[in-house]
Design an enzyme around this catalytic site. Sequence first.
Site, PDB file in Angstrom:
ATOM      1  N   ASN A  22      13.178  30.680 -22.897  1.00  0.00           N
ATOM      2  CA  ASN A  22      13.697  31.929 -23.475  1.00  0.00           C
ATOM      3  C   ASN A  22      13.828  31.699 -24.981  1.00  0.00           C
ATOM      4  O   ASN A  22      13.901  30.548 -25.427  1.00  0.00           O
ATOM      5  CB  ASN A  22      15.014  32.354 -22.796  1.00  0.00           C
ATOM      6  CG  ASN A  22      16.196  31.498 -23.197  1.00  0.00           C
ATOM      7  OD1 ASN A  22      16.526  31.370 -24.373  1.00  0.00           O
ATOM      8  ND2 ASN A  22      16.861  30.884 -22.212  1.00  0.00           N
ATOM      9  N   ASN A  76      22.552  31.920 -11.850  1.00  0.00           N
ATOM     10  CA  ASN A  76      21.166  32.172 -11.457  1.00  0.00           C
ATOM     11  C   ASN A  76      20.829  31.659 -10.064  1.00  0.00           C
ATOM     12  O   ASN A  76      19.700  31.831  -9.602  1.00  0.00           O
ATOM     13  CB  ASN A  76      20.205  31.546 -12.476  1.00  0.00           C
ATOM     14  CG  ASN A  76      20.367  32.166 -13.845  1.00  0.00           C
ATOM     15  OD1 ASN A  76      20.576  31.486 -14.832  1.00  0.00           O
ATOM     16  ND2 ASN A  76      20.306  33.486 -13.910  1.00  0.00           N
ATOM     17  N   ARG A  95      12.422  25.735 -13.558  1.00  0.00           N
ATOM     18  CA  ARG A  95      13.686  25.903 -12.828  1.00  0.00           C
ATOM     19  C   ARG A  95      13.503  25.934 -11.316  1.00  0.00           C
ATOM     20  O   ARG A  95      14.510  25.958 -10.593  1.00  0.00           O
ATOM     21  CB  ARG A  95      14.420  27.183 -13.301  1.00  0.00           C
ATOM     22  CG  ARG A  95      14.870  27.101 -14.767  1.00  0.00           C
ATOM     23  CD  ARG A  95      15.964  28.115 -15.089  1.00  0.00           C
ATOM     24  NE  ARG A  95      17.226  27.808 -14.419  1.00  0.00           N
ATOM     25  CZ  ARG A  95      18.336  28.541 -14.534  1.00  0.00           C
ATOM     26  NH1 ARG A  95      18.322  29.624 -15.298  1.00  0.00           N
ATOM     27  NH2 ARG A  95      19.442  28.215 -13.893  1.00  0.00           N
ATOM     28  N   HIS A 178      17.888  38.038 -19.060  1.00  0.00           N
ATOM     29  CA  HIS A 178      18.671  38.307 -17.843  1.00  0.00           C
ATOM     30  C   HIS A 178      19.622  39.465 -18.147  1.00  0.00           C
ATOM     31  O   HIS A 178      20.116  39.589 -19.277  1.00  0.00           O
ATOM     32  CB  HIS A 178      19.539  37.110 -17.433  1.00  0.00           C
ATOM     33  CG  HIS A 178      18.817  35.993 -16.751  1.00  0.00           C
ATOM     34  ND1 HIS A 178      19.079  34.673 -17.040  1.00  0.00           N
ATOM     35  CD2 HIS A 178      17.874  35.989 -15.782  1.00  0.00           C
ATOM     36  CE1 HIS A 178      18.308  33.895 -16.283  1.00  0.00           C
ATOM     37  NE2 HIS A 178      17.567  34.672 -15.516  1.00  0.00           N
ATOM     38  N   ASP A 180      22.689  39.748 -17.462  1.00  0.00           N
ATOM     39  CA  ASP A 180      24.033  39.335 -17.895  1.00  0.00           C
ATOM     40  C   ASP A 180      24.124  39.013 -19.388  1.00  0.00           C
ATOM     41  O   ASP A 180      25.209  38.877 -19.934  1.00  0.00           O
ATOM     42  CB  ASP A 180      24.556  38.160 -17.042  1.00  0.00           C
ATOM     43  CG  ASP A 180      23.736  36.885 -17.201  1.00  0.00           C
ATOM     44  OD1 ASP A 180      22.827  36.821 -18.052  1.00  0.00           O
ATOM     45  OD2 ASP A 180      24.021  35.930 -16.448  1.00  0.00           O
ATOM     46  N   CYS A 274      26.974  33.122 -17.439  1.00  0.00           N
ATOM     47  CA  CYS A 274      25.852  32.359 -16.835  1.00  0.00           C
ATOM     48  C   CYS A 274      26.317  31.056 -16.221  1.00  0.00           C
ATOM     49  O   CYS A 274      25.673  30.529 -15.321  1.00  0.00           O
ATOM     50  CB  CYS A 274      24.825  31.896 -17.856  1.00  0.00           C
ATOM     51  SG  CYS A 274      24.286  32.995 -19.067  1.00  0.00           S
TER      52      CYS A 274
HETATM   53  N1  ARG Z   1      17.966  28.117 -20.051  1.00  0.00           N
HETATM   54  C1  ARG Z   1      18.313  28.995 -18.970  1.00  0.00           C
HETATM   55  C2  ARG Z   1      17.133  29.908 -18.623  1.00  0.00           C
HETATM   56  O1  ARG Z   1      16.392  30.263 -19.499  1.00  0.00           O
HETATM   57  C3  ARG Z   1      19.525  29.790 -19.319  1.00  0.00           C
HETATM   58  C4  ARG Z   1      20.016  30.630 -18.192  1.00  0.00           C
HETATM   59  C5  ARG Z   1      21.240  31.412 -18.543  1.00  0.00           C
HETATM   60  N2  ARG Z   1      21.650  32.179 -17.435  1.00  0.00           N
HETATM   61  C6  ARG Z   1      21.877  33.493 -17.428  1.00  0.00           C
HETATM   62  N3  ARG Z   1      22.310  34.003 -16.324  1.00  0.00           N
HETATM   63  N4  ARG Z   1      21.660  34.255 -18.455  1.00  0.00           N
HETATM   64  O2  ARG Z   1      16.903  30.268 -17.507  1.00  0.00           O
END
Ligand code: ARG
Length: 292
Positions: A22, A76, A95, A178, A180, A274
């Site tokens: 991201n 997540n 992930r 996301h 959130d 998160c």
């Molecule tokens: N580095 C993680 C990703 O890109 C951060 C996730 C953060 N989680 C969230 N629910 N916004 O997936």
Amino acid sequence: MTLRPTILLVAPTFYDVSYSINPWMDPATWARDPRGMHRHARASFEALRQALEAAGFAVEVSEGAPGQPDMVFPANAAVVLDGKAVLARFRYPQRRGEEAPFAAIFEGLRARGLIDSVITLPEGCYQEGAGDCIWDAQRGHFWAGFGPRSSREAADAMSQHFGHDVVALELATEQSYHLDVCFCPLAGGEVLYYPPAFTEAALGALRARVPAPLRIEAAEDDLRHFSVNAVNLDDQVVMTRTTPHLRAELGRRGYRLHEVDLSPYMLSGGGAYCMTLRLDRASAAARRADAA
Ligand code: ARG
């Protein structure tokens, strides 16, 4: 089953920022001082745990897995409501290795009675947990983000699994990858959101359901502080160090802020919400059945 407000955290033992999926993720800054960063991340994690407890939550801490640094973001990992956990399917290969260790964590929670059932989604549809599927307790439905990570069809799958409406909102930018990151329903019925994150259709759906006095518009600076990514319980709000604008606006509406320095996690594109997953959320229907 009635649990007190309970949050799952994952310890930062294996946390780092070593890849970028991201636009906030900054492996180069992490790599300049990995030991110092890790020390800071551990201190921030402790501060978050204490802030959550001060806000009234019981906190469960699970261990992560080596090579899966983003497990510190259990939002997540699954969507949880009425004792049922639907496990996530991650879009990025970086992930996907979290799916097996999180399945084991949820089995453990089930064995201890913190969750009643654990459900696996069929392959071929991405769904990144409560980060992209947020329960709105005031309105009695989910809001689902789709586009950058979760698939549009995941919203319908969630509606079938939980038996509640899901309002799907298309996310228009990689910055708000996301839901959130850019959207947070609050206990008083307000919705804190960042308008530029959404498509026109999504903004229309949101504004049709949330009347103007209940809409709190975040500014770009609020988004950059990960302030929309907040954890709320009644009048308590736990978030990263925020902006004067939001501090004043939320204070005016009667919320009490617990601000935590989460900068090592912002380097991965994450804030307070998160890093948490509520395990006790119950819909009104389930609460009625429980009382009977
Ligand atoms: N580095 C993680 C990703 O890109 C951060 C996730 C953060 N989680 C969230 N629910 N916004 O997936």
